[in-house]
Design a protein around this motif. Structure first.
Motif, PDB file in Angstrom:
ATOM      1  N   LEU A 390      40.399  41.487  31.482  1.00 53.06           N
ATOM      2  CA  LEU A 390      39.452  41.417  30.375  1.00 53.06           C
ATOM      3  C   LEU A 390      39.486  42.768  29.664  1.00 53.06           C
ATOM      4  O   LEU A 390      38.943  43.753  30.153  1.00 53.06           O
ATOM      5  CB  LEU A 390      38.042  41.107  30.889  1.00 53.06           C
ATOM      6  CG  LEU A 390      36.933  40.959  29.842  1.00 53.06           C
ATOM      7  CD1 LEU A 390      37.197  39.749  28.958  1.00 53.06           C
ATOM      8  CD2 LEU A 390      35.573  40.821  30.522  1.00 53.06           C
ATOM      9  N   ARG A 391      40.155  42.803  28.502  1.00 47.01           N
ATOM     10  CA  ARG A 391      40.388  44.070  27.816  1.00 47.01           C
ATOM     11  C   ARG A 391      39.906  43.983  26.375  1.00 47.01           C
ATOM     12  O   ARG A 391      39.873  42.913  25.777  1.00 47.01           O
ATOM     13  CB  ARG A 391      41.880  44.423  27.821  1.00 47.01           C
ATOM     14  CG  ARG A 391      42.439  44.734  29.187  1.00 47.01           C
ATOM     15  CD  ARG A 391      43.949  44.940  29.124  1.00 47.01           C
ATOM     16  NE  ARG A 391      44.346  45.979  28.180  1.00 47.01           N
ATOM     17  CZ  ARG A 391      44.370  47.280  28.463  1.00 47.01           C
ATOM     18  NH1 ARG A 391      44.014  47.690  29.678  1.00 47.01           N
ATOM     19  NH2 ARG A 391      44.750  48.166  27.564  1.00 47.01           N
ATOM     20  N   ALA A 392      39.565  45.148  25.845  1.00 43.89           N
ATOM     21  CA  ALA A 392      39.203  45.270  24.437  1.00 43.89           C
ATOM     22  C   ALA A 392      39.343  46.718  24.029  1.00 43.89           C
ATOM     23  O   ALA A 392      38.927  47.621  24.752  1.00 43.89           O
ATOM     24  CB  ALA A 392      37.766  44.780  24.188  1.00 43.89           C
ATOM     25  N   ARG A 393      39.988  46.916  22.884  1.00 48.71           N
ATOM     26  CA  ARG A 393      40.159  48.259  22.312  1.00 48.71           C
ATOM     27  C   ARG A 393      40.831  49.206  23.310  1.00 48.71           C
ATOM     28  O   ARG A 393      40.453  50.361  23.459  1.00 48.71           O
ATOM     29  CB  ARG A 393      38.815  48.810  21.857  1.00 48.71           C
ATOM     30  CG  ARG A 393      38.138  47.931  20.801  1.00 48.71           C
ATOM     31  CD  ARG A 393      36.759  48.454  20.411  1.00 48.71           C
ATOM     32  NE  ARG A 393      36.206  47.633  19.335  1.00 48.71           N
ATOM     33  CZ  ARG A 393      35.364  46.609  19.534  1.00 48.71           C
ATOM     34  NH1 ARG A 393      35.008  46.297  20.759  1.00 48.71           N
ATOM     35  NH2 ARG A 393      34.919  45.914  18.501  1.00 48.71           N
ATOM     36  N   GLY A 394      41.824  48.668  24.024  1.00 50.39           N
ATOM     37  CA  GLY A 394      42.614  49.485  24.934  1.00 50.39           C
ATOM     38  C   GLY A 394      41.940  49.810  26.253  1.00 50.39           C
ATOM     39  O   GLY A 394      42.477  50.606  27.026  1.00 50.39           O
ATOM     40  N   ILE A 395      40.812  49.209  26.557  1.00 48.49           N
ATOM     41  CA  ILE A 395      40.075  49.513  27.781  1.00 48.49           C
ATOM     42  C   ILE A 395      39.938  48.235  28.601  1.00 48.49           C
ATOM     43  O   ILE A 395      39.576  47.177  28.073  1.00 48.49           O
ATOM     44  CB  ILE A 395      38.679  50.091  27.475  1.00 48.49           C
ATOM     45  CG1 ILE A 395      38.813  51.400  26.701  1.00 48.49           C
ATOM     46  CG2 ILE A 395      37.882  50.309  28.750  1.00 48.49           C
ATOM     47  CD1 ILE A 395      37.483  51.976  26.256  1.00 48.49           C
ATOM     48  N   THR A 396      40.247  48.324  29.897  1.00 50.51           N
ATOM     49  CA  THR A 396      40.067  47.203  30.808  1.00 50.51           C
ATOM     50  C   THR A 396      38.631  47.201  31.307  1.00 50.51           C
ATOM     51  O   THR A 396      38.162  48.179  31.900  1.00 50.51           O
ATOM     52  CB  THR A 396      41.037  47.295  31.995  1.00 50.51           C
ATOM     53  OG1 THR A 396      42.381  47.295  31.503  1.00 50.51           O
ATOM     54  CG2 THR A 396      40.840  46.118  32.938  1.00 50.51           C
ATOM     55  N   MET A 397      37.940  46.085  31.065  1.00 42.22           N
ATOM     56  CA  MET A 397      36.531  45.991  31.430  1.00 42.22           C
ATOM     57  C   MET A 397      36.290  45.103  32.636  1.00 42.22           C
ATOM     58  O   MET A 397      35.191  45.096  33.193  1.00 42.22           O
ATOM     59  CB  MET A 397      35.726  45.450  30.253  1.00 42.22           C
ATOM     60  CG  MET A 397      35.771  46.337  29.013  1.00 42.22           C
ATOM     61  SD  MET A 397      34.869  45.617  27.637  1.00 42.22           S
ATOM     62  CE  MET A 397      35.902  44.196  27.283  1.00 42.22           C
ATOM     63  N   GLY A 398      37.298  44.353  33.062  1.00 46.31           N
ATOM     64  CA  GLY A 398      37.129  43.470  34.205  1.00 46.31           C
ATOM     65  C   GLY A 398      38.297  42.519  34.309  1.00 46.31           C
ATOM     66  O   GLY A 398      39.356  42.730  33.693  1.00 46.31           O
ATOM     67  N   VAL A 399      38.124  41.454  35.076  1.00 44.99           N
ATOM     68  CA  VAL A 399      39.178  40.461  35.267  1.00 44.99           C
ATOM     69  C   VAL A 399      38.568  39.069  35.182  1.00 44.99           C
ATOM     70  O   VAL A 399      37.387  38.865  35.487  1.00 44.99           O
ATOM     71  CB  VAL A 399      39.897  40.633  36.626  1.00 44.99           C
ATOM     72  CG1 VAL A 399      40.670  41.926  36.661  1.00 44.99           C
ATOM     73  CG2 VAL A 399      38.907  40.567  37.774  1.00 44.99           C
ATOM     74  N   VAL A 400      39.402  38.101  34.769  1.00 49.04           N
ATOM     75  CA  VAL A 400      39.010  36.693  34.702  1.00 49.04           C
ATOM     76  C   VAL A 400      39.907  35.921  35.655  1.00 49.04           C
ATOM     77  O   VAL A 400      41.132  36.001  35.563  1.00 49.04           O
ATOM     78  CB  VAL A 400      39.139  36.140  33.270  1.00 49.04           C
ATOM     79  CG1 VAL A 400      38.743  34.671  33.233  1.00 49.04           C
ATOM     80  CG2 VAL A 400      38.280  36.958  32.304  1.00 49.04           C
ATOM     81  N   THR A 401      39.305  35.196  36.585  1.00 47.51           N
ATOM     82  CA  THR A 401      40.043  34.450  37.603  1.00 47.51           C
ATOM     83  C   THR A 401      39.919  32.962  37.343  1.00 47.51           C
ATOM     84  O   THR A 401      38.813  32.455  37.143  1.00 47.51           O
ATOM     85  CB  THR A 401      39.497  34.771  39.005  1.00 47.51           C
ATOM     86  OG1 THR A 401      39.593  36.185  39.230  1.00 47.51           O
ATOM     87  CG2 THR A 401      40.282  34.034  40.077  1.00 47.51           C
ATOM     88  N   LEU A 402      41.074  32.245  37.351  1.00 49.16           N
ATOM     89  CA  LEU A 402      41.102  30.809  37.137  1.00 49.16           C
ATOM     90  C   LEU A 402      41.761  30.133  38.345  1.00 49.16           C
ATOM     91  O   LEU A 402      42.784  30.626  38.850  1.00 49.16           O
ATOM     92  CB  LEU A 402      41.870  30.440  35.870  1.00 49.16           C
ATOM     93  CG  LEU A 402      41.300  30.940  34.540  1.00 49.16           C
ATOM     94  CD1 LEU A 402      41.795  32.358  34.236  1.00 49.16           C
ATOM     95  CD2 LEU A 402      41.690  29.996  33.400  1.00 49.16           C
ATOM     96  N   LEU A 403      41.196  29.012  38.786  1.00 53.75           N
ATOM     97  CA  LEU A 403      41.721  28.263  39.919  1.00 53.75           C
ATOM     98  C   LEU A 403      41.926  26.807  39.522  1.00 53.75           C
ATOM     99  O   LEU A 403      41.209  26.276  38.670  1.00 53.75           O
ATOM    100  CB  LEU A 403      40.753  28.320  41.107  1.00 53.75           C
ATOM    101  CG  LEU A 403      40.358  29.696  41.644  1.00 53.75           C
ATOM    102  CD1 LEU A 403      39.353  29.544  42.773  1.00 53.75           C
ATOM    103  CD2 LEU A 403      41.572  30.471  42.110  1.00 53.75           C
ATOM    104  N   ARG A 404      42.914  26.171  40.174  1.00 59.07           N
ATOM    105  CA  ARG A 404      43.140  24.730  40.004  1.00 59.07           C
ATOM    106  C   ARG A 404      43.307  24.086  41.362  1.00 59.07           C
ATOM    107  O   ARG A 404      44.009  24.623  42.228  1.00 59.07           O
ATOM    108  CB  ARG A 404      44.395  24.469  39.161  1.00 59.07           C
ATOM    109  CG  ARG A 404      44.208  24.624  37.659  1.00 59.07           C
ATOM    110  CD  ARG A 404      45.487  24.293  36.911  1.00 59.07           C
ATOM    111  NE  ARG A 404      45.312  24.402  35.465  1.00 59.07           N
ATOM    112  CZ  ARG A 404      46.275  24.259  34.579  1.00 59.07           C
ATOM    113  NH1 ARG A 404      47.515  23.991  34.999  1.00 59.07           N
ATOM    114  NH2 ARG A 404      46.031  24.373  33.288  1.00 59.07           N
TER     115      ARG A 404
END
Length: 811
Positions: A390-404
């Motif tokens: 999860l990034r914006a303006r060159g900065i990583t703010m977190g992560v998004v995890t997807l499962l199936r």
């Protein structure tokens, strides 16, 4: 008309077409009266040789009635195959159709139509094949009439596609539902009829239903319309050929999902709601479960880059969503630390800033280090795992995890590109929410620092207030209020309103509040104080106009009131501000007629003050115009009537009165900033005030000290008698030496002991440090050392020098 003819295809010619077939007619006597060219070609007998002769001549001795009787009968007609000799001597197998012709005398002749039997077999095979292909084709086929563009023939496939009844078996389409042609189909058919050119339409329709696995799939219908013509070019009808399929248009669906995300994500500037909107877009259309984890700094509204630079990569769950309501895959609740192990794709993605896509199984290495996640994921059957930064303006703010797990397909490259685009859009919204929260917190801190944190307790008044900015989210505005202690036990009540809203208005408000406090310390009369503030606002406006950025107009209104508990009066001046309301105990609520004065910032116009007598226990209400203009029609008179109602019982607790004012006068969201201040007056008992006239004679200093000592003894203030005598003696001595009469002394016993010496001179004394060789000049220096506060205030008939002495706390 046969189906093949209706469709205008190039089939073999009908062998029984009367224009080309062999046709013979016999009369009641059995004589041949008509012999067609087709009969001549088929059997080789010229018409001149057979017309007028018995039919048995052609049948080579056979009987016509007996020959016809050997055929199959269908109604009044006979048909079948009959062997007939050719003129050349060989035998020809004829396919016959015979129809009796009745005469007036009851005898009958025959109409016979014949063709070569082999030609008939070929034609029948083609007719059967064409009908079978059309009726059993998986393509939808129909014919629309040219007159009204309604169904004349529909095959079974199109019936199922369009939801019509099946056409009749004879192909006439009498059961096809003439009114069932939709306006869309008629529009395309009419275009084909008018232009004579084929028309093709392509239609996508979403599949509705309870099966969530089919969400995102579409029914695709391809239809072709073209005119059907005969050999002469006459249009017989419009043919419709349709093909329908169910599938997923990946490119179209991705665009649709991205478009939906643009509308759905970022509807507010709330961080929690923003990440939840991202999850709602992706579940179940992209994944069976989505979790959004953000760095601690994002939730704390700090710069998230600091944590990653320092190696502090603490992730906290900001939101998640599952296709199952009980969320069986959730290990961490919202707000909790995620505690992913170091080899996990989440930690690797956070460190590298790159997406990670991998399959999940019971032997996945990083899961072996996390037993709880291993149990939940394997039990559910999770098979595919995708983690995107999860990034914006060159900065990583977190992560998004997807499962199936219910979706049998693993995440592929197309899914990865789609999710990265969705997360990138959401990242900007999350960063905006973080920045807004940080700026709002800074604005609230600024507002809190500009307004008084707690209203000071004062002996003269009991106060309560409310501040309600119209910009609820930012929480800042340009209205302000203040309670300023003055000399002589008096108190100043201030309410002001700066033009505009937000930070600019709040900053201007802070400058004006500081100016009012500074001028109030000079003990200026209300009208003179507003004149000085007006000058300040004029300068601020000039600065704003010269600035390249910022507000172009700085203006304000203000009301300034000074309440004197000894005289029991309030002196009020206002600058374009609503008049205060005074709720008396024994009289109706009053809006005193105080000259309005111009708003601050116009410059060069005078202000006037008015003094009003108020009884003890009365309520003085100061407010901004947003309070009385908050009604639906913004009628000031209505607002003032409601204000009178809320102040009708001034003996109520002040906080209760404030709550009633908010409920009665303000809607859920005021259109303008609102601030109001209410004060209940207290009077100082006459026995706590003592005053004397002092002769302009140095010998009077001793007598004055004696009177002060006696009065302090009466009040029980013997502990401060020495200090009070010292202060009084210095102030009286200065008045006698440097001023002129009349001279008076007043002592006020309230929270502190106040000593006031008044004279008719307008010259203010100045504190200075006397040299060792000076014989005087130390009086005010001594007063400043022993007094808690001291100062000078001017009036129309002179000045007053005052000093406050702190009293020992009562046990």
């Amino acid at each position: 008309m046969g189906v093949s003819r209706a469709l205008g295809s190039r089939e073999p010619a009908d062998p029984f077409d009367i224009e080309s077939a062999a046709v013979a007619v016999t009369d009641a006597r059995g004589l041949i009266v008509f012999w067609s060219p087709g009969a001549e070609r088929l059997l080789g007998h010229p018409a001149r040789d057979v017309v007028g002769r018995p039919a048995e001549t052609v049948l080579a001795g056979g009987d016509l009635d007996a020959a016809v009787a050997g055929l199959r009968r269908s109604g009044r007609a006979w048909h079948g195959v009959l062997a007939v000799p050719h003129h050349a001597g060989h035998t020809v197998d004829l396919a016959l159709r015979a129809c009796p012709l009745a005469a007036a005398d009851g005898h009958r002749g025959w109409l016979v139509v014949a063709c070569d039997a082999e030609q008939r077999i070929t034609y029948d095979s083609y007719e059967t094949l064409a009908r079978g292909l059309l009726e059993r084709s998986p393509l939808g086929i129909a014919v629309l009439g040219t007159e009204d563009l309604r169904w004349t023939w529909v095959n079974r496939a199109l019936t199922e596609m369009e939801g019509h009844r099946q056409a009749g078996g004879d192909g006439t389409g009498t059961d096809a539902g003439p009114g069932d042609v939709s306006p869309l189909l008629q529009r395309h058919a009419r275009r084909a009829l008018v232009t004579g050119q084929p028309q093709v339409s392509l239609e996508y329709a979403p599949i509705h239903g309870a099966d969530r696995r089919r969400r995102g799939q579409r029914r695709v219908s391809v239809r072709s319309f073209f005119p059907v013509r005969n050999s002469e070019g006459e249009t017989l009808g419009i043919c419709l050929v349709a093909l329908q399929a169910v599938g997923q248009d990946s490119a179209r669906d991705r665009l649709a999902l991205l478009n939906e995300a643009g509308e759905h994500i970022g509807t507010t500037l709330d961080l929690g709601r923003t990440v939840q909107e991202l999850a709602e877009v992706m579940v179940p259309r992209v994944a069976d479960f989505v979790a959004i984890d953000v760095l601690e700094g994002v939730r704390a509204r700090a710069d998230p880059s600091r944590g990653t630079q320092n190696g502090e990569a603490t992730l906290r769950r900001a939101g998640h969503l599952s296709i199952q309501e009980d969320h069986p895959e959730v290990v961490v609740e919202i707000g909790g630390a995620t505690d992913y192990p170091p080899p996990s794709p989440q930690q690797r993605c956070l460190g590298t800033g790159r997406s990670i896509r991998e399959d999940v199984s019971a032997a996945t290495p990083w899961l072996l280090d996390d037993s709880e996640r291993w149990t939940r994921l394997i039990r559910l059957g999770v098979h595919s795992h995708l983690v995107v930064p999860l990034r914006a303006r060159g900065i990583t703010m977190g992560v998004v995890t997807l499962l199936r797990w219910k979706n049998p397909d693993a995440f592929d490259e197309d899914d990865l590109l789609l999710v990265e685009e969705l997360v990138a859009r959401a990242g900007v919204c999350v960063d905006n929410a973080r920045r807004f929260a940080r700026e709002r917190e800074a604005a609230l801190m600024l507002q809190k620092s500009l307004l008084p944190p707690d209203l000071p307790r004062h002996h003269a008044v009991e106060v309560a207030c409310r501040y309600l900015p119209t910009d609820v989210e930012a929480g800042v505005g340009g209205d302000w209020f203040d309670v300023i202690p003055l000399s002589g036990g008096r108190v100043a009540l201030v309410v002001g309103d700066v033009i505009g809203h937000g930070l600019h208005a709040a900053a201007s408000m802070g400058r004006l509040r500081a100016a009012v406090q500074t001028l109030a310390d000079l003990d200026l009369p209300p009208d003179e104080l507003l004149t000085h503030v007006d000058d300040l606002v004029v300068r601020l406006s000039e600065e704003a106009e010269a600035a390249p950025q910022g507000p172009t107009v700085v203006g304000a209104t203000c009301v300034y009131a000074v309440y004197d508990p000894v005289a029991r009066t309030v002196c009020v001046a206002r600058a374009g501000h609503p008049s205060p309301a005074i709720a008396h105990l024994s009289e109706p609520v009053e809006f005193p007629d105080i000259p309005a004065g111009p708003p601050l910032g116009l410059g060069g116009l005078p202000f006037e003050a008015k003094e009003i007598v108020v009884e003890e226990g009365s309520i003085i209400a100061l407010y901004t115009d947003g309070l009385i203009e908050a009604s639906s029609d913004r009628d000031v008179d209505v607002g003032m009537e409601r204000l009178c109602f809320t102040l009708a019982h001034p003996d109520r607790p002040l906080e209760e009165i404030c709550d009633i004012m908010v409920r009665t006068l303000l809607p859920d969201r005021p259109r303008d900033d609102v601030a109001f201040l209410i004060a209940r007056t207290h009077a100082l008992s006459p026995d706590r005030v003592a005053s004397w006239d002092v002769p302009a004679d140095p010998s009077a200093v001793h007598d004055t000290r004696t009177k002060v000592d006696q009065q302090l003894s009466v009040w029980g203030l013997d502990d401060v008698a020495f200090t009070a005598e010292l202060v009084v003696s210095e102030l009286v001595t200065n008045a006698i030496k440097h001023a002129y009469g009349p001279i008076s002394l007043r002592l006020i016993h309230e929270r502190n002991l106040i000593c006031e010496v008044s004279d008719a001179s307008s010259t203010s004394p100045h504190l200075r440090r006397a040299l060792t060789t000076d014989e005087g000049g130390r009086g005010l220096f001594l007063v400043a050392q022993v007094a808690q506060r001291w100062g000078t205030r001017h009036s129309t008939d002179g000045k007053t020098i005052w000093a406050e002495l702190q009293l020992p706390e009562e046990p």
